[in-house]
Scaffold this motif. Structure first.
Motif, PDB file in Angstrom:
ATOM      1  N   ALA A 145      11.085  -6.763 -45.014  1.00 25.23           N
ATOM      2  CA  ALA A 145      11.823  -6.667 -46.429  1.00 25.23           C
ATOM      3  C   ALA A 145      10.839  -5.804 -47.170  1.00 25.23           C
ATOM      4  N   TYR A 146      11.542  -5.134 -47.961  1.00 26.63           N
ATOM      5  CA  TYR A 146      10.624  -4.345 -49.067  1.00 26.63           C
ATOM      6  C   TYR A 146       9.849  -3.002 -48.527  1.00 26.63           C
ATOM      7  N   SER A 147      10.199  -2.847 -47.253  1.00 30.17           N
ATOM      8  CA  SER A 147       9.459  -1.759 -46.890  1.00 30.17           C
ATOM      9  C   SER A 147      10.310  -0.630 -46.035  1.00 30.17           C
ATOM     10  N   ALA A 148       9.647   0.594 -45.515  1.00 30.31           N
ATOM     11  CA  ALA A 148      10.480   1.405 -44.870  1.00 30.31           C
ATOM     12  C   ALA A 148      11.005   1.003 -43.616  1.00 30.31           C
ATOM     13  N   TRP A 149      10.912  -0.059 -43.269  1.00 27.28           N
ATOM     14  CA  TRP A 149      11.236  -0.734 -41.808  1.00 27.28           C
ATOM     15  C   TRP A 149      12.453  -1.660 -42.252  1.00 27.28           C
ATOM     16  N   ALA A 150      13.043  -1.773 -43.470  1.00 31.59           N
ATOM     17  CA  ALA A 150      13.982  -2.573 -43.970  1.00 31.59           C
ATOM     18  C   ALA A 150      15.358  -2.589 -43.410  1.00 31.59           C
ATOM     19  N   THR A 151      15.668  -1.430 -42.701  1.00 31.28           N
ATOM     20  CA  THR A 151      16.785  -1.233 -42.095  1.00 31.28           C
ATOM     21  C   THR A 151      16.835  -1.030 -40.690  1.00 31.28           C
ATOM     22  N   TYR A 152      15.780  -1.520 -39.881  1.00 34.68           N
ATOM     23  CA  TYR A 152      15.530  -1.429 -38.465  1.00 34.68           C
ATOM     24  C   TYR A 152      16.309  -2.533 -37.728  1.00 34.68           C
ATOM     25  N   ILE A 153      17.296  -2.342 -36.906  1.00 39.43           N
ATOM     26  CA  ILE A 153      17.923  -3.234 -35.935  1.00 39.43           C
ATOM     27  C   ILE A 153      18.163  -2.677 -35.012  1.00 39.43           C
ATOM     28  N   THR A 154      18.088  -3.518 -33.726  1.00 44.29           N
ATOM     29  CA  THR A 154      18.821  -2.944 -32.356  1.00 44.29           C
ATOM     30  C   THR A 154      20.009  -3.908 -32.238  1.00 44.29           C
ATOM     31  N   PRO A 176       4.473  -8.711 -37.825  1.00 48.43           N
ATOM     32  CA  PRO A 176       4.640 -10.094 -38.310  1.00 48.43           C
ATOM     33  C   PRO A 176       5.969 -10.478 -39.089  1.00 48.43           C
ATOM     34  N   GLY A 177       6.737 -11.562 -38.485  1.00 47.95           N
ATOM     35  CA  GLY A 177       8.014 -11.797 -39.049  1.00 47.95           C
ATOM     36  C   GLY A 177       7.840 -12.168 -40.517  1.00 47.95           C
ATOM     37  N   ASP A 178       8.871 -12.132 -41.109  1.00 48.80           N
ATOM     38  CA  ASP A 178       9.169 -12.588 -42.486  1.00 48.80           C
ATOM     39  C   ASP A 178       8.963 -14.096 -42.737  1.00 48.80           C
ATOM     40  N   PRO A 179       8.144 -14.654 -43.640  1.00 47.59           N
ATOM     41  CA  PRO A 179       7.898 -15.902 -43.979  1.00 47.59           C
ATOM     42  C   PRO A 179       9.267 -16.707 -44.465  1.00 47.59           C
ATOM     43  N   ARG A 180       9.099 -18.052 -44.920  1.00 45.77           N
ATOM     44  CA  ARG A 180      10.042 -19.062 -45.672  1.00 45.77           C
ATOM     45  C   ARG A 180      10.292 -18.365 -46.848  1.00 45.77           C
ATOM     46  N   THR A 181      11.445 -18.199 -47.609  1.00 45.55           N
ATOM     47  CA  THR A 181      11.696 -17.536 -48.745  1.00 45.55           C
ATOM     48  C   THR A 181      12.797 -18.289 -49.214  1.00 45.55           C
ATOM     49  N   VAL A 182      12.724 -18.680 -50.403  1.00 44.98           N
ATOM     50  CA  VAL A 182      13.734 -19.342 -51.290  1.00 44.98           C
ATOM     51  C   VAL A 182      14.336 -18.249 -52.279  1.00 44.98           C
ATOM     52  N   SER A 183      15.935 -18.410 -52.337  1.00 46.30           N
ATOM     53  CA  SER A 183      16.513 -17.695 -53.123  1.00 46.30           C
ATOM     54  C   SER A 183      17.607 -18.479 -53.861  1.00 46.30           C
TER      55      SER A 183
END
Length: 735
Positions: free
Chosen positions: A135-144, A721-728
């Protein structure tokens, strides 16, 4: 020749589980359908279809393009949304159920319930999609998708119109739905990589007024406000307008700063009974800093990755690293109903996106986590001009009914890059210590026209109804294509052009029952030639376009209490990678064979259970290097599941939990480095009530609740590294 290839092929033939799994899946699907048909007594409890299309801006519609009208009075839409429309380009707009390719539709309500904030999360429930995004980076739309990367230049659309997506995070709260076409889109859309295509459908004015306000919080300190206004006005409510605005700002989970302003406007008018017009606009600016940089493994020699660290760390990034983006899209269109069975639609769009990046790439040196920090700073910009005109209608030839689509399209895309960009090696650091290096920079660097791409195409498709159950689809796109690159002085440095590029498609469909479609389809596609990155020995070279082929056998079935899909596929794509001499080459093929299956079922009054699984076998073939190796970025096994529970003693309260397991993934074509598998689990709660005479919705979500640390494949040779625990948290009130 690679002498390991015969042995690898023998093992693949002897131990290929996909064929067995495919047989079992399709046998189970047919058995379930037969059982349901018996239980229903042959009664038709299905959405009825009307070939009278409704326009993009028509009153009460929110279609991505002029669409087939679908009603579902007797069958409520399932979580798989098989009766929902999906934009299929040159095929027009059809329901998922009647599209002979694998598709996924995620609704705006689902996006809101799960508090989605990056593209990988949008498709968390689809095992065919692997999240490669931070999230929040230039890679935020990268999926396969099915192990294939999605094309950031041609693989993304907004309301059916192309735009350059690199670095762009969409305002998900302003979307009606997100559509995914898996696999090759060459016939439907023109040149594109074969991973698939994502279409974002923005909110449109409906028949009912909307006035809503929601406020949100996302750890560690992001606050957001979103306003949604929609009205119809004029004689007989002939005009409609919808405005969405979002403001989000604060601290991200890795101590970065984030500031987003997003606004979208949709206008439509039913000028006469047969004439509809519309205009849409989207404008967004994002300023962010402190995002986690990518880690490059191209020169890493160890056989396993270093110990994993949390994606929430601020040790790798710093406030001097930033990504500032701007997105603008303007589109207008007209639809005219020529006759009861014929319509003409034309639309045009202009999109512009820009990036100002100050970003590190960390070249991993050893298993102790040492890296070389190289900083890149530059400005980039893209423009896309697009036009499409299309006739849709029905004709009869003897006993056969033909659903025809005939049209043409024009697309001109330009890419601008900094004439003087900064690339500095800052020094040696370590993953487990704070990054000591800083490089502050401004914005507004001078850019030049680096490349342009032009596509002009004509297309035709015919879906012939042979009987009430059998139909045959045939389509052809004819494209003139040119691609050029330029130096900073404006001189042309490389060019490729080809006229008369033909990309066909064909499909045979059988209605096992009105709500169940079996299909076999074939499609071809070409993707634009890559401009080789400067990090390779042949940097700046323009490679030729690559051709891909896809074969797919599938089933889709939707019923009152359950729905299911399954597909068996094979994709053949020209392979491109860096060889042992660090030359980026096109060499041989990459083969993707797999099976995907998904389903959803309602259990009683309170429970909803959904699941998805993908088995994937990939290898390089016919090349001088890596023959028999697994393709980088393609996990062998992915499984996802979701459970929701409506609390019977607390009306309006729904609890949910979902999980996704991503199997071991090759990081690079050499096949000697893997990420390891990982399981991510999320939970959420939504509560709907009325306060002071107004509808109020309270939402909470916790992503990665176990705070699992894992290495995530981003792109060939790159990890993060993958995104950490996030509360929304979010609270919405409707006035």
């Amino acid at each position: 020749m690679n002498h390991r290839e015969p042995a690898r092929r023998a093992r693949r033939t002897l131990h290929r589980p996909l064929h067995i799994a495919a047989w079992l899946t399709f046998a189970a699907a047919q058995a379930a359908v037969a059982q349901t048909s018996t239980q229903d007594g042959g009664a038709q409890k299905t959405p009825s279809q009307n070939t009278s299309a409704t326009g993009n801006g028509a009153a009460g519609t929110d279609q991505a393009l002029p669409a087939v009208s679908v009603s579902a009075s007797t069958v409520p839409n399932s979580p798989l949304n098989l009766s929902a429309p999906v934009n299929s380009g040159a095929l027009g707009t059809r329901s998922q159920l009647d599209t002979p390719f694998s598709t996924t539709v995620v609704t705006g309500e689902d996006l809101a319930d799960r508090q989605v904030y990056k593209l990988g999360d949008v498709f968390a429930g689809d095992a065919s999609v692997t999240d490669n995004s931070n999230a929040y980076s230039a890679w935020a739309t990268y999926i396969t998708i099915r192990g294939l990367p999605i094309d950031w230049q041609n693989g993304f659309r907004i309301d059916g119109n192309p735009f350059i997506s690199y670095g762009i995070t969409m305002p998900y709260e302003q979307l009606e739905r997100v559509e995914l076409l898996k696999g090759l889109g060459g016939f439907m859309y023109g040149f594109a990589q074969p991973g698939g295509l994502v279409n974002y459908v923005t909110k449109r004015p409906g028949k009912d007024p909307v006035t809503s306000l929601d406020v949100g919080y996302r750890m560690d300190g992001l606050l957001s406000t979103h306003v949604d206004l929609s009205r119809r006005f004029g004689p007989d409510d002939m005009f409609g307008a919808r405005l969405n605005y979002t403001k989000e700002a604060g601290k991200t989970y890795n101590a970065g700063d984030y500031n987003r302003n997003s606004v979208s406007l949709a206008l439509d008018g039913q000028l006469t009974r047969d004439l509809q017009v519309w205009f849409n606009a989207l404008y967004q600016t994002i300023r962010s800093s402190g995002q986690t940089p990518a880690i490059y493994t191209g020169s890493y020699t160890a056989s396993s990755l270093p110990a994993v660290l949390s994606g929430g760390t601020n040790w790798l990034g710093s406030t001097d690293q930033h990504l500032n983006t701007n997105l603008q899209l303007y589109t207008a269109g007209v639809r005219y109903q020529i006759a009861p069975d014929w319509s003409f639609t034309t639309s045009g769009s202009y999109s512009k996106s820009a990036r100002d990046r100050n970003e590190s790439t960390l070249t991993l040196l050893n298993q102790a986590g040492d890296y070389q920090d190289a900083r890149w700073n530059g400005d980039e910009g893209h423009q896309d001009i697009y036009w499409q005109g299309m006739f849709e209608g029905k004709v009869k030839t003897g006993p056969f009914t033909h659903q025809l689509v005939i049209g043409g399209a024009y697309q001109h895309q330009t890419n601008d890059y900094s004439s003087v960009s900064v690339y500095n090696v800052l020094g040696i650091g370590n993953l487990y210590q704070p990054n000591p290096f800083r490089y502050y920079s401004g914005s507004g660097l001078e850019t030049y026209r680096a490349s342009d791409i032009t596509q002009t195409s004509a297309f035709v498709s015919d879906t012939m109804e042979i009987t009430s159950r059998w139909s045959l689809l045939a389509g052809l796109r004819y494209t003139n294509y040119s691609q050029n690159t330029y130096s900073t002085t404006g001189a042309k440095t490389a060019a490729y052009s080809q006229n008369g590029v033909v990309t066909p498609t064909a499909a045979l469909m059988y209605k096992l029952e009105p709500n169940t479609t079996l299909y076999a389809s074939y499609v071809e596609a070409l993707e634009q030639g890559a401009i080789v990155d400067s990090m390779y020995a042949n940097g700046g070279s323009l490679l030729r376009p690559l051709r891909s082929r896809q074969y797919e056998l599938g089933v889709k079935s939707e019923h009152e209490r359950w729905s299911a899909t399954a597909a068996l596929f094979r994709i053949e794509r020209g392979a491109a990678y860096a060889n042992s001499d660090n030359v980026y080459v096109q060499d041989g093929d990459s083969i993707y064979e797999g099976i995907e299956a998904g389903g959803s079922v309602r259990l009683g009054r309170s429970w909803q259970v959904a699941g998805s699984v993908t088995l994937l076998d990939t290898w390089y073939a016919k090349g001088q290097s890596f023959n028999g190796n697994r393709v980088a970025g393609a996990p062998k096994f992915v499984a996802a599941g979701r459970v929701t529970y409506d609390m019977p003693y607390v009306p309006g309260l729904q609890l949910s939990a979902d999980a996704k397991f991503t199997g071991n993934t090759e990081v690079r074509p050499a096949g000697n480095l893997q990420t390891g598998g990982y399981l991510l689990m999320n939970v959420g709660a939504n509560y709907f009530t009325r306060i002071g005479g107004h509808d109020v919705t309270l939402r909470a979500a916790i992503d990665n609740i176990t705070n699992r640390r894992y290495w995530m494949f981003q792109y060939s040779d790159y990890i993060a590294p993958g995104d950490p625990r996030t509360v929304s948290l979010n609270a919405k009130i409707d006035f």
